[in-house]
Design a protein around this motif. Structure first.
Motif, short mmCIF file in Angstrom:
data_model
loop_
_atom_site.label_atom_id
_atom_site.label_comp_id
_atom_site.label_asym_id
_atom_site.label_seq_id
_atom_site.Cartn_x
_atom_site.Cartn_y
_atom_site.Cartn_z
N GLY A 101 0.81 -1.21 0.00
CA GLY A 101 0.00 0.00 0.00
C GLY A 101 0.84 1.25 0.00
O GLY A 101 0.50 2.25 -0.65
N HIS A 102 1.95 1.22 0.71
CA HIS A 102 2.84 2.39 0.75
C HIS A 102 3.40 2.68 -0.64
O HIS A 102 3.42 3.84 -1.09
N SER A 105 0.64 3.93 -3.18
CA SER A 105 0.13 5.28 -2.93
C SER A 105 1.16 6.37 -3.15
O SER A 105 0.81 7.55 -3.22
N THR A 106 2.45 6.02 -3.28
CA THR A 106 3.48 7.04 -3.39
C THR A 106 4.32 6.98 -4.66
O THR A 106 4.98 7.96 -5.00
N GLN A 113 -4.35 5.28 -10.05
CA GLN A 113 -5.03 5.71 -8.83
C GLN A 113 -5.07 4.54 -7.85
O GLN A 113 -5.49 3.44 -8.19
N SER A 114 -4.62 4.80 -6.66
CA SER A 114 -4.63 3.77 -5.61
C SER A 114 -4.55 4.48 -4.27
O SER A 114 -4.34 5.69 -4.20
N THR A 115 -4.72 3.71 -3.21
CA THR A 115 -4.62 4.26 -1.87
C THR A 115 -3.74 3.35 -1.02
O THR A 115 -3.41 2.24 -1.43
N GLU A 116 -3.37 3.84 0.15
CA GLU A 116 -2.57 3.03 1.06
C GLU A 116 -3.42 2.01 1.80
O GLU A 116 -2.91 1.10 2.44
N TYR A 130 -4.34 -5.23 -2.20
CA TYR A 130 -4.38 -3.81 -2.56
C TYR A 130 -4.74 -3.69 -4.04
O TYR A 130 -4.51 -4.60 -4.82
N ALA A 132 -4.88 -1.10 -7.62
CA ALA A 132 -4.51 0.11 -8.37
C ALA A 132 -5.23 0.07 -9.71
O ALA A 132 -5.34 -0.99 -10.33
#
Length: 236
Positions: A101-102, A105-106, A113-116, A130, A132
């Motif tokens: 996730g880290h 998201s970075t 588009q994704s999130t942690e 996770y 994306a």
């Protein structure tokens, strides 16, 4: 009732961020100061050498080229330190819950588009999936044992195929096995996927998938990564 402070929060300046970046990277690479100093000295030497070689010889030309070499050396040293800090970050989070996730998201950029936050979690074992979404379709990243991730991955894949039929779904597993993707290669692997979705379709897929995604507020989030410690600070 205490009044809220009206003064804006003071952000660290460029040199403070640069010092933090240097300290973070030096903790992983003890030889960093010598490499950076060598790059700067090499830049100055190259600049001075060019000043001597370009006719007609003039001391001011040598000084100017030496200064140019100094600036080029500093730039090269900062680029080197930034790249090493990224490698140090990957080494630090490798094997930690939440590493996928880290990275998602970075490190994926504006085309994804994704999130942690994970889209699926095994509360007992902390295995997580996770997601994306980008020009390469939908990517599911499993973090943990493949056997225990099968149900979570299949559920998420079915949900995506139900609302976004025809959109490619790629499943990756984080790890060090023959068919796994190491955390340091995760972002580059995803960004290298062939572009199968245009921008308009990508926005529609994101909207559809988000609309059927169940709330994860009650699910435990894998812990192990402190973003303030794991993420390599970057000077602004």
């Amino acid at each position: 009732m205490a009044a809220r402070p009206t003064a804006p929060e003071k952000r660290p300046n460029f040199f403070s961020q640069l010092r933090t970046l240097f300290t973070f990277t030096r903790d992983a690479y003890k030889w960093l100061p010598y490499v950076l100093a060598g790059i700067v000295v090499l830049g100055i030497a190259l600049g001075v050498g060019i000043g001597f070689l370009i006719p007609p010889f003039a001391i001011w030309s040598v000084i100017l080229w030496g200064f140019t070499g100094l600036l080029a050396g500093i730039l090269a040293a900062m680029i080197t330190m930034t790249r090493l800090s990224t490698k140090a970050m990957y080494r630090k989070i490798d094997g930690m819950p939440g590493a996928a996730g880290h990275v998602l998201s970075t490190s994926l950029g504006r085309h994804w588009q994704s999130t942690e936050m994970p889209v699926g979690v095994n509360p007992r074992t902390q295995e997580a999936v996770y997601r994306a979404i980008g020009r390469g379709g939908v990517v599911l990243v499993g973090e943990g044992s493949r056997g225990r991730l099968t149900r979570l991955v299949n559920e998420e894949r079915s949900k995506i195929q139900r609302v976004a039929s025809g959109v490619p779904v790629t499943v990756l597993y984080l790890g060090h096995g023959d068919d796994d993707v190491e955390v340091k290669n995760l972002a580059s692997t995803i960004k290298s996927l062939p572009k199968k979705v245009d921008r308009a379709s990508m926005a529609a897929v994101i909207k559809r998938v988000d609309s059927v995604s169940q709330s994860l507020a009650s699910l435990p989030i894998p812990k192990g990564i402190d973003p303030t410690k794991a993420r390599a600070p970057r000077p602004r």
